[in-house]
Write a protein that holds these residues in place. Structure first.
Motif, short mmCIF file in Angstrom:
data_model
loop_
_atom_site.label_atom_id
_atom_site.label_comp_id
_atom_site.label_asym_id
_atom_site.label_seq_id
_atom_site.Cartn_x
_atom_site.Cartn_y
_atom_site.Cartn_z
N TYR A 1 -11.55 1.32 -12.80
CA TYR A 1 -10.71 1.04 -11.63
C TYR A 1 -11.54 1.12 -10.34
N GLN B 1 -14.09 -1.84 -10.17
CA GLN B 1 -13.51 -3.16 -9.92
C GLN B 1 -12.98 -3.31 -8.50
N SER B 2 -12.88 -2.21 -7.76
CA SER B 2 -12.40 -2.27 -6.37
C SER B 2 -13.58 -2.20 -5.41
N GLN B 3 -13.76 -3.25 -4.61
CA GLN B 3 -14.87 -3.25 -3.66
C GLN B 3 -14.78 -2.07 -2.70
N TRP C 1 -5.73 2.75 -1.52
CA TRP C 1 -6.26 1.73 -2.41
C TRP C 1 -6.16 2.11 -3.89
N SER C 2 -5.41 3.16 -4.20
CA SER C 2 -5.23 3.55 -5.60
C SER C 2 -3.75 3.48 -5.97
N GLN D 1 -10.70 -5.25 5.60
CA GLN D 1 -9.83 -5.35 4.43
C GLN D 1 -8.51 -4.65 4.67
N THR E 1 1.10 -1.47 -2.55
CA THR E 1 1.40 -0.81 -3.82
C THR E 1 2.88 -0.81 -4.14
#
Length: 416
Positions: A221, A224-226, A343-344, A404, A409
């Motif tokens: 995870y 895969q997240s910039q 971002w999670s 960004q 979510t």
């Protein structure tokens, strides 16, 4: 449930029952931790006649569990009910403290290391559970303000903690100090009963190999997240810089400023007061500043201040610089915490925290370990300039993600 919470107008942050409870719990934990830290430090120093090896074992007992249990704790925190996990961790910490206290009273004093060790292990399960609850119970637009208030509590105890810990140990001794920690953790568990009931989540029944799969999912995870990949690199650079700077603070006092070792407490106190003020300032302006910008500001100012401290031979200049450094340090902590939460996904917050947190602590311990070697090979000015460059690089790697936007979510959860 989260979608309903975010569509309605959020109540005032200080009226949030979850935040009230978690802040009160954290205050009690900070009392216990600071009293414990200074009691063990002063006791071991007196018992071993300031033996560096014996004193360094305290740090090993506090930091070693982070490497071993952070990944595991984060994975279990995502599987278990967070409220129940936090309460059980505080209860088990309290019980272990009283068991070790009895052992110390009737047996060997070396058991004192076990107090810090067990508490550090349990915190690796409790802390990511707390992060999950932040995600559940604090509206997205108030996350950064909530983290700022949390940081303010930490900063308050950075100022008051050393004085409180020294007073309790000097007045009452080791056994009472450790008992205070046990009582503080017990009271924290009672306070956590006020938390809202855990949200029931539909999880498939456990199957063989599922833990390993969920464990590895946290790494995938993040990779895969910039944004989270960049955050991991920032953790590494900041950890290296903070570790070497903290380890050599004493030499800044004695060699660059020509003061006695006792003067270090004034620098730390000024830094702590500034952190408290900085947390309050960020809480006011948090809504207007994206977390990655907040983090970049903290890294840039940290870079400049670190270099100035390394070169300064003026006491007033060093104190003013340390104040400004403390003032912006909450930007780093609050920015990082907000980015992890934002971002999670709810279901993986614990594992993301478990993957990223050891990067900072690990690099900090590595740089602290090599600080003595660096000190023998290079002047302080060069070492602190190098630490400043690491902070600067940390700010630079944030540039690609500066614009960004946080993922929605709430929509993700609704679709899921």
């Amino acid at each position: 449930m989260e979608t309903v919470k975010q569509t309605n107008k959020a109540p005032s942050l200080l009226q949030n029952k979850f935040l009230q409870t978690i802040l009160l719990s954290n205050m009690l934990l900070q009392i216990g931790i600071w009293v414990r830290n200074f009691a063990i430090l002063l006791f071991v120093a007196a018992k071993t006649n300031n033996d560096p090896y014996a004193i360094s074992l305290i740090s090993v007992a506090e930091f070693a569990p982070i490497f071993v249990f952070s990944f595991i704790g984060g994975t279990f925190a995502d599987r278990w009910r967070p409220k129940r996990t936090m309460i059980w961790c505080d209860l088990l910490s309290a019980v272990s403290v009283f068991v070790v206290l009895i052992t110390i009273h009737f047996g060997s004093w070396e058991w004192v290391y076990l107090v810090a060790f067990i508490s550090a292990i349990l915190s690796q399960f409790s802390q990511p559970s707390g992060m999950r609850l932040f995600k559940y119970h604090v509206p997205e637009e108030q996350l950064q303000q909530g983290m700022a208030l949390f940081q303010s509590v930490m900063a308050t105890f950075m100022v008051l903690g050393p004085m409180l810990g020294t007073f309790v140990y000097s007045r009452f001794g080791l056994e009472v100090s450790i008992a205070v920690m046990g009582i503080a953790f017990l009271l924290s568990a009672v306070v956590l009963l006020r938390l809202p009931k855990d949200v029931q989540e539909d999880r498939p029944p456990a199957v063989k190999g599922q833990f390993k799969q969920e464990f590895m999912e946290g790494f995938r995870y993040v990779w895969q997240s910039q944004v989270l990949r960049v955050l991991g690199l920032v953790f590494i650079l900041a950890g290296l810089a903070v570790g070497v700077a903290q380890a050599l603070n004493l030499f800044i006092v004695t060699e660059r400023l020509g003061k006695s070792e006792e003067f270090l407490q004034y620098i730390l106190m000024i830094n702590g007061i500034a952190m408290l003020a900085g947390g309050g300032i960020v809480a006011v302006f948090a809504k207007k500043v994206p977390p990655q910008v907040l983090l970049a500001i903290g890294m840039l100012v940290g870079a400049v201040c670190t270099v100035i401290v390394g070169y300064s031979e003026s006491v007033p200049l060093t104190l003013v610089t340390q104040f400004f450094n403390g003032l912006v340090f909450p930007c780093i902590h609050i920015g990082i915490s907000t980015m992890i939460l934002t971002w999670s996904h709810n279901s993986i917050v614990g594992r993301v925290n478990g993957v990223l947190n050891p990067m900072f602590i690990g690099m900090m311990v590595v740089s602290m370990s090599f600080a003595g070697v660096l000190k023998d090979a290079f002047p302080l000015t060069s070492i602190y300039a190098g630490a400043g460059v690491l902070f600067l690089l940390g700010a630079c790697v944030l540039v690609p993600i500066m614009k960004q936007k946080a993922p929605n979510t709430a929509v993700e959860e609704q679709v899921a």
